[in-house]
Scaffold this active site. Structure first.
Site, PDB file in Angstrom:
ATOM      1  N   ARG A 288     100.684  19.216  40.024  1.00  0.00           N
ATOM      2  CA  ARG A 288     101.362  18.062  40.610  1.00  0.00           C
ATOM      3  C   ARG A 288     102.795  18.032  40.089  1.00  0.00           C
ATOM      4  NH1 ARG A 288      98.282  18.284  43.825  1.00  0.00           N
ATOM      5  NH2 ARG A 288      96.697  16.824  44.558  1.00  0.00           N
ATOM      6  N   GLU A 317     108.305  15.476  47.781  1.00  0.00           N
ATOM      7  CA  GLU A 317     108.099  16.614  48.681  1.00  0.00           C
ATOM      8  C   GLU A 317     108.379  16.210  50.122  1.00  0.00           C
ATOM      9  OE1 GLU A 317     104.206  18.222  47.992  1.00  0.00           O
ATOM     10  OE2 GLU A 317     104.714  18.926  45.975  1.00  0.00           O
ATOM     11  N   HIS A 336     104.481  23.946  48.342  1.00  0.00           N
ATOM     12  CA  HIS A 336     103.122  23.429  48.145  1.00  0.00           C
ATOM     13  C   HIS A 336     102.097  24.271  48.916  1.00  0.00           C
ATOM     14  CE1 HIS A 336     100.889  19.500  46.949  1.00  0.00           C
ATOM     15  NE2 HIS A 336     100.084  20.530  46.895  1.00  0.00           N
TER      16      HIS A 336
END
Length: 600
Positions: A288, A317, A336
């Site tokens: 994370r 993000e 990601h």
């Protein structure tokens, strides 16, 4: 949230019919109270609130982020599926009141406002992935919403991506690739470092962290790990030594982050912790973004404390285009991609879809995040006792006379197993569900059972009786007692003055085995009529005749008595609800002193 003081009783089409008794209920307008809150009774013709959905009333599932086709297919077989992507928070709040389940990935924030906007309809949130930091678990629990995730399907994909970033960073793969494509040939500039013999600190030794450790061992690295909750024997089994947080920082040549984002881990890598690391350490993060203070990481990179960083996740993000961290020449960044393999995407979609559908069906979930965390094998073993626990709760509360306040409940488990080998949280939750739902408009599930009980001042104590015999069965019997109340069925009062019901599981089927001080044996598959009578010949036939004339099927019948021709309790299991007239006729049989109909 729990019902207000003015909430009236709603009936479940599955299992919460109101009770009727000859003495005081056939024409009664009496009310129940829980902890001083009066809940008036409504007619049996009240519009039912469904728990298990019928074919002509499918639940609605909102899929707010892209999900694999295999998962969507599973959802569509059971529910109406609304795929609406890129919703604003306002749009999501508007839609959610029409939905029974919500499926998200990491990009959608499921906030308290969303649960409040659902109006109590939202029953399940499915997180397609492992992390649940984008879901307000406290709000979900308060609103009785189960949160499930998909913790296993993308484990290997995330671990593989972590290793890919580790090796790419060590050999400057991304930078060298960009250089060659720009027409350059800078072999001396992109000299890397070897992994063999280097120390890798895995920070967070869960599913992904342990898989990264296995693969790093195969690359010849010395692997240590820090995780305050990881068992040392599991780490030793793959050749990993568990160490303290500070020792991991001080010893590592490479650090790989695999911890969840919690208040305790937020920005756990910061100026202070970077100062404790070896100069020239290299950091990988596929967990994370929020666990790293990104501004502090830029400072550590500029100072040479951190030689390189390979990052798949970020605090925001996507990160800003002008981010100093992203633009840093010693940072390798991916958008990601941890779970982004074809196999993982389909696996996650299937896993979360199965969990959501199962939860909507009322089944127990081994991937529930905010319910009692019980291993899958224990869930399977406890399943018939879970049914028994809920039905005993329903029976007990329906025996309470109108106007009595239910405040104190004692649950006793008889078992041959040691206390440490019997987890009763799930059973307690189901007893709470059984007791509150029949006299409240609140929908109770495993998530909010304890919260709702506490909010209503309902104190549930537990006692375990260690029995002799084989521990093969987890529980021999469950007994529920309600103290300091009056009962509409006097024979349900035990010698010590509480309403008492007791049950066992026989051949996988829950049975009522005791009412008050009377031993009975009746299956809890339908509903029950309890009759207090003077024991004499012909009583079973007389009651059976009344029910037979109305075509009410009797599934079980059992009589418990103190002695021949003395006081007795007859328990009758019925598949259909008898009419008020039939119940009145049963009450008029001369030897019957009182009776009560209990809907399950």
């Amino acid at each position: 949230m729990a019902a207000s003081a003015s909430s009236t009783m709603l009936l479940s089409s599955k299992s919460s019919r109101a009770s009727l008794s000859w003495k005081n209920q056939l024409a009664s307008t009496s009310a129940f109270r829980v902890s001083g809150v009066t809940l008036p009774r409504r007619s049996l013709r009240q519009c039912p609130r469904f728990i298990v959905y019928s074919m002509d009333a499918k639940p609605t599932v909102l899929v707010a982020e892209k999900l694999g086709e295999a998962g969507l297919k599973l959802l569509k077989e059971f529910a109406n599926v609304d795929c609406s992507y890129n919703l604003s928070p306002e749009e999501l709040c508007t839609k959610i009141s029409l939905c029974d389940a919500l499926v998200v990935r990491s990009g959608t924030k499921v906030t308290r406002e969303i649960f409040e906007s659902s109006g109590g309809r939202l029953k399940v949130v499915g997180r397609a992935g492992v992390g649940i930091d984008n879901v307000d678990l406290a709000a979900a629990t308060e609103h009785g919403c189960l949160v499930v995730n998909a913790p296993t399907a993308n484990t290997v994909a995330a671990a593989e991506h972590g290793i890919a970033l580790l090796t790419a960073m060590a050999r400057n793969v991304a930078q060298a690739d960009a250089s060659v494509k720009a027409g350059k040939w800078l072999r001396n500039k992109y000299v890397g470092v070897s992994l063999v013999g280097k120390t890798l600190a895995v920070m967070g030794f869960g599913k992904v962290g342990s898989e990264v450790a296995r693969r790093a061992k195969g690359l010849g690295m010395h692997v240590i790990a820090h995780d305050p909750y990881a068992p040392a024997d599991r780490a030793r089994a793959i050749g990993v030594q568990l160490v303290s947080f500070d020792e991991a920082l001080a010893s590592a040549d490479f650090i790989s982050l695999h911890m969840p984002l919690t208040p305790a881990t937020k920005q756990i890598l910061n100026d202070e912790t970077f100062a404790k690391m070896k100069k020239g350490v290299r950091i990988v993060n596929v967990a994370r973004g929020g666990v790293i203070d990104e501004e502090a990481l830029v400072r550590a990179l500029d100072a040479g404390i951190v030689a390189q960083a390979a990052l798949d996740v970020f605090t925001v993000e996507p990160p800003p285009k002008d981010s100093k961290l992203i633009q840093h020449e010693n940072v390798t960044a991916t958008p990601h991609l941890g779970a982004s393999t074809t196999e993982a995407q389909e696996g996650v979609a299937i896993e979360v879809a199965e969990a959501v559908v199962g939860a909507l069906k009322g089944e127990l979930s081994a991937t529930a995040v905010n319910a009692p965390m019980v291993p899958a094998e224990v869930l399977l073993e406890l399943k018939p006792f879970v049914v028994l626990a809920e039905k005993l709760g329903r029976l007990a509360v329906q025996l309470v006379a109108g106007g009595s306040g239910v405040k104190s409940v004692k649950v006793t488990y008889g078992s041959a197993r040691a206390p440490d080998d019997l987890d009763t949280r799930l059973l307690r939750a189901m007893i709470t569900k059984g007791m509150i739902e029949p006299i409240s408009s609140v929908f109770i599930n495993l998530v909010n059972a304890d919260f709702t009980a506490k909010q209503r001042g309902l104190q549930i104590s537990e006692e375990r009786l260690l029995l002799d015999g084989s521990p093969e069965s987890p529980v021999e019997f469950i007994q529920v007692q309600i103290a300091n109340v009056e009962s509409k069925f006097a024979s349900a009062i035990s010698d010590s003055g509480e309403i008492r019901v007791e049950g066992r599981v026989k051949d996988g089927v829950p049975h009522l085995t005791k009412v008050g001080s009377f031993e009975v044996d009746v299956s809890l598959e339908g509903s029950i009529i309890l009759c207090s009578q003077v024991d004499q010949p012909g009583m079973i036939g007389k009651v059976g005749s009344v029910l037979g004339e109305e075509n009410v099927n009797v599934s079980f019948m059992s009589v418990g008595r103190v002695a021949p021709r003395k006081q007795a309790v007859m328990a009758i299991g019925v598949d259909e609800q008898p009419s008020k007239e039939s119940l009145k006729r049963i009450g008029e049989i001369p030897a019957i002193q009182e009776f009560v109909y209990l809907g399950l």
